[in-house]
Structures are given as C-alpha cells and as structure tokens.
Design an enzyme around this catalytic site. Structure first.
Site, PDB file in Angstrom:
ATOM      1  N   SER A 108       0.291  -0.828  -0.177  1.00 28.78           N
ATOM      2  CA  SER A 108       0.198  -0.196   0.345  1.00 28.78           C
ATOM      3  C   SER A 108       0.597   1.461   0.097  1.00 28.78           C
ATOM      4  O   SER A 108       1.651   1.389  -0.743  1.00 28.78           O
ATOM      5  CB  SER A 108      -0.993  -0.492   1.172  1.00 28.78           C
ATOM      6  OG  SER A 108      -1.769   1.141   0.911  1.00 28.78           O
TER       7      SER A 108
ATOM      8  N   ASP B  78      -9.274  -5.915  -4.978  1.00 29.55           N
ATOM      9  CA  ASP B  78      -8.884  -4.571  -3.865  1.00 29.55           C
ATOM     10  C   ASP B  78      -9.594  -2.871  -4.253  1.00 29.55           C
ATOM     11  O   ASP B  78      -9.967  -2.326  -5.758  1.00 29.55           O
ATOM     12  CB  ASP B  78      -7.656  -3.737  -3.528  1.00 29.55           C
ATOM     13  CG  ASP B  78      -6.783  -3.547  -3.450  1.00 29.55           C
ATOM     14  OD1 ASP B  78      -7.262  -2.190  -2.684  1.00 29.55           O
ATOM     15  OD2 ASP B  78      -4.980  -3.132  -3.395  1.00 29.55           O
TER      16      ASP B  78
ATOM     17  N   HIS C 175      -7.119  -6.609  -0.785  1.00 36.53           N
ATOM     18  CA  HIS C 175      -5.916  -5.476  -0.783  1.00 36.53           C
ATOM     19  C   HIS C 175      -5.607  -5.750   0.499  1.00 36.53           C
ATOM     20  O   HIS C 175      -3.918  -5.614   0.172  1.00 36.53           O
ATOM     21  CB  HIS C 175      -6.585  -3.680  -0.253  1.00 36.53           C
ATOM     22  CG  HIS C 175      -5.993  -2.850   0.638  1.00 36.53           C
ATOM     23  ND1 HIS C 175      -4.826  -2.327  -0.682  1.00 36.53           N
ATOM     24  CD2 HIS C 175      -5.032  -2.838   1.340  1.00 36.53           C
ATOM     25  CE1 HIS C 175      -4.192  -1.639  -0.056  1.00 36.53           C
ATOM     26  NE2 HIS C 175      -3.467  -0.867   1.323  1.00 36.53           N
TER      27      HIS C 175
END
Length: 465
Positions: free
Chosen positions: A284, A399, A430
């Site tokens: 991320s 995601d 995710h």
C-alpha cells in the site's frame, strides 16, 4: 501539529486509525465543560483507572458529555460532546454494535504519556481503544482506535514452522528505535533478505488488521522458502505523540523511509544475510514509496510493490470514501455531509503551495500540510521506471483501496523492462487474501491469509535475482 485529536476507524488508505482535527463546520457542543485540571503527576495505575472510567462512561453508558470530563484542553477543542458522539456513531456504523471487551487493559509508557489499551469486540471487528493519558497533568490527551492484536494467530498451510527461527531486533538508533523481529531460515546462510514496509496508519510489525496479519504471513511463508524477512513496529505506532509534535511537520521520510533504510542497514550488519541480496517489499503506502526508498539507498538489490498506489493519496481517499458510502445505496444526509467534509479537505490539499502561511496545527485528512506538500508531484510509476533495479509489482483485482487503475499505470511505465514482473490476481483483496464478489471493509474482519500463490511468486522472483 497537535493531533491528540479526533480519531475515527476509517478502512481506507491513510489509516485504520485516522486522526485529524475536526473539519470546518463540524458540530460542536454548545456549552462544553471547562477542561479538568490536576495537581500531581499520574502513575500508570492511576492512568489505567482513568481509562477504565472513560471506558465505562463512553462505551457502556454512552454519556458523551460526562466522557469529556477528563479531557485536556486540546481534546476538549477537538472532541467536544457532539463530536465525541459522532465519533462513536461513525465507529459502530463501520464495525457493528459493541459486544464485549477482551482481557485486562495494558499500558505503554512513552515519554510523559501512558497509552492505556483496552481491546473491544464489535460485531464485525476487534479493536484496541487507546486512551492516552498525559501523566504530567493526569488528563486524557488522545483517543485512538486501531485493529486489535489480541486474536491468536494460526499459521497458514504453506508455513513450515520447523524451517526458520525468529530473533527480536531493534531497528534504528537514537530516539526512534523500533522493536522488530528477524525471521531467519534454518542453516548458516548467507540468505537473501526482505524488509517489509507497512501501509498507512499506526501498524504493528504484522500489519495487523482485525484477525489478519499479512506481514506475519509473508515473513513465515517466505522464510519457509529460504528468505530472511525483517519486520518491525511502525514509527507512528511506537511514537505517535512525539511525531505529532515533530518540528517542521511529519512527512513520509519520517513516517516510512528513514526506518526502511535503517532496517536495510541492520540486515547488512547481520552475518547470515547476503548483503548483495537485500530487497524491500512495500504494501500500500509502502508499495508507493519503494522507489523513494531505493533512491535513498542505491545498493538495495530489488523492489517489490504490493498494491502500491500510483495516484495522489488524497485522490484515493476520496475514491474510497465514495465507494464505501455507495455500498448501502443512497448515502444518508450525515454520510453526504461526511463526504463533503472530505471533499473540502481534498480540495485544500490540492491547493497547497510551499509558500502558504499555514497555521502549525492545521491537519488535512489526518496529516499536516507538510506531509501533502512532500508528496506533491511524486509519481511512483515514473520514479520506478527511472530506477535500474529489478521490480516485482503485484495487485489484487478485488482491491477497492488501490485499484487496477493504479496497476495499469505501473504497467504502462514498466512493461517494456525485462527486469520487471507485473501480475494481478483476480480473487485477491487489498490484503492479498482471497474472496469472492464485491470487496467491502467488513471483509477485513474475517480471518484469512495471504494467498499461497503470492508467497510462491515472491519466493520464485527472489530466487531468480
């Protein structure tokens, strides 16, 4: 910047415990009580008693006016009665009704602050409520909610616990030392090694989100395949109070990059590690920043980005908010107001200029203006394309936080490189955990593991370097 502050659970890119001052136009109490005062320093036992009293009034009785009675001045300004009530209502909208608490409270002492942690179980998640007590005043100076680490961990099938050992380590030196753990394959080595770099928010070393621990999955899975893995508690988890008071304001350098470089340096000094084969894996926000980490340390052997954004963070926060609010049909009036408040902050971030005269305590989407200015103009995909370093870019197609739009930008920038591998997984979210249908925040409250194919793909890529 003072952010001891208004904290909501936001399943979003920036944080699971997103802390910010009240937005302009936020409801406030009509006649807030004056902040309490204390005459003596507070012990940890007294801090626990204060947090227990707050828990009883805030969570059990839901007397939001009385719950502010032990707040210091900054907390009274940030979380008056009406805003505290809104915080609670937003929380239960996202994680379901409160059910019970888990175990006895614990306390973490950092400088003058005692952070009392009480684990709370809600319908869809278990969260740690951190009540920060300033022991010099005996008053509550912060309130944070984050995913709880109280749930037991069960290793996935691809882990061989006999294939590795773990050592406690300290990452960094001086005032920002971070506790961590090095997962080492059995044998003499030298082993290739991977540093795991967290996403946004005050993450622990396992990047715990509800019952899920994706970094522990990665560490144990990759160590089972012969790679050493270093993971550590994030600076925003260990030193939140010091960071909010950081002179000049927090940027990703202090939040992420400095500690990733320190972790790489620690591996280079470890006898059983091959110093020529140290890789950085970011998830991320960490995946977004791997090019900047490599720019700071040209000797890093290669980069791995899992769900790394390529668009501005504020754009993704707004996109995520709209997505979440759309899940239950037409947003309510309160939800529309929440969306508008975020839109206003995004507009303010986009309009920021280095020459702006901005009050020191300004907070936009949980971060100071300096944070956003530091990221202005940063293009991860373009930066990655300019780096002569092998890269592995992975993306879950389910995601909703970092989407295929971001992955496509990586692809456009890097697909002509022989030393870059890009792969998307149709059923992963995710956290790179498999699921079906439309991904939602509730999915993070369900226990799962990083998919075995992700472990295999990373391990095979490491072997090829």
């Amino acid at each position: 910047m003072k952010t001891s502050i208004h904290c909501l659970i936001v399943i979003g890119l920036l944080a699971l415990a997103a802390c910010s001052a009240p937005a302009a136009g936020s409801p406030t109490a009509t006649s807030p009580a004056a902040p309490a005062t204390r005459d003596q320093a507070t012990s940890q036992e007294e801090a626990i008693a204060l947090a227990e009293r707050f828990f009883q009034i805030f969570v059990i009785e839901q007397d939001f006016a009385a719950a502010t009675g032990d707040f210091d001045g900054a907390m009274h300004s940030a979380l008056p009665e009406a805003k505290l009530k809104e915080t609670w209502e937003t929380l239960i909208q996202q994680v379901g009704a409160y059910q019970t608490r888990v175990g006895a409270p614990t306390v973490e002492q950092v400088d003058q602050y005692a952070r009392v942690v009480i684990a709370l179980t809600f319908e869809n998640a278990t969260l740690d409520m951190r009540v920060v007590v300033d022991t010099t005043t005996g008053l509550i100076s912060g309130l944070f909610f984050s995913p709880s680490s109280a749930q037991p961990y069960e290793a996935p099938n691809y882990v061989d616990t006999e294939a590795f050992e773990e050592r406690e380590v300290i990452v960094g030196s001086g005032e920002w030392q971070l506790p961590g753990v090095l997962t080492l394959p059995q044998g003499a080595g030298p082993f290739p090694a991977i540093v795991l770099v967290h996403g946004s928010g005050p993450n622990d070393r396992d990047e715990t989100i509800g019952p899920n621990k994706p970094f522990k999955d990665l560490a144990w899975g990759l160590a089972s395949r012969g790679s050493a893995v270093l993971r550590y508690d994030k600076r925003t988890k260990v030193y939140p109070d010091k960071l909010t008071a950081l002179e000049g304001g927090l940027t990703v350098k202090e939040e992420v990059i400095d500690d990733a470089i320190a972790a790489v340096d620690l591996l280079r000094q470890t006898d059983s590690i091959d110093p020529e084969r140290i890789f950085v894996l970011g998830h991320s926000l960490g995946g977004m920043l791997v090019p900047r980490i490599a720019q700071a340390d040209p000797a890093i052997a290669g980069l791995i980005s899992l769900a790394g954004p390529t668009r501005p963070l504020e754009e993704l926060v707004l996109e995520q908010t709209r997505y979440i609010l759309s899940l239950n049909g037409q947003p309510s009036v309160a939800e529309q107001q929440q969306l508008r408040a975020i839109e206003q902050q995004v507009e303010a971030i986009r309009a920021l200029k280095p020459s702006d005269d901005i009050p020191a305590d300004t907070v936009l989407l949980g971060a100071p203006p300096q944070y956003w200015l530091d990221l202005q103009g940063y293009d991860p995909a373009a930066s990655g394309s300019a780096l002569p370093r092998p890269m592995l870019i992975l993306q879950g197609e389910r995601d909703y936080q970092v989407t295929l739009v971001d992955f496509q930008r990586w692809t456009e920038a890097l697909s002509d490189r022989d030393d870059v591998t890009l792969k998307a997984y149709p059923d992963l979210n995710h956290l790179f955990i498999a699921g079906t249908g439309q991904s939602t925040p509730d999915e993070y409250a369900t226990s799962g593991h990083v998919a075995a194919t992700v472990i295999e793909d990373i391990a095979n890529w490491i072997d090829q370097q």
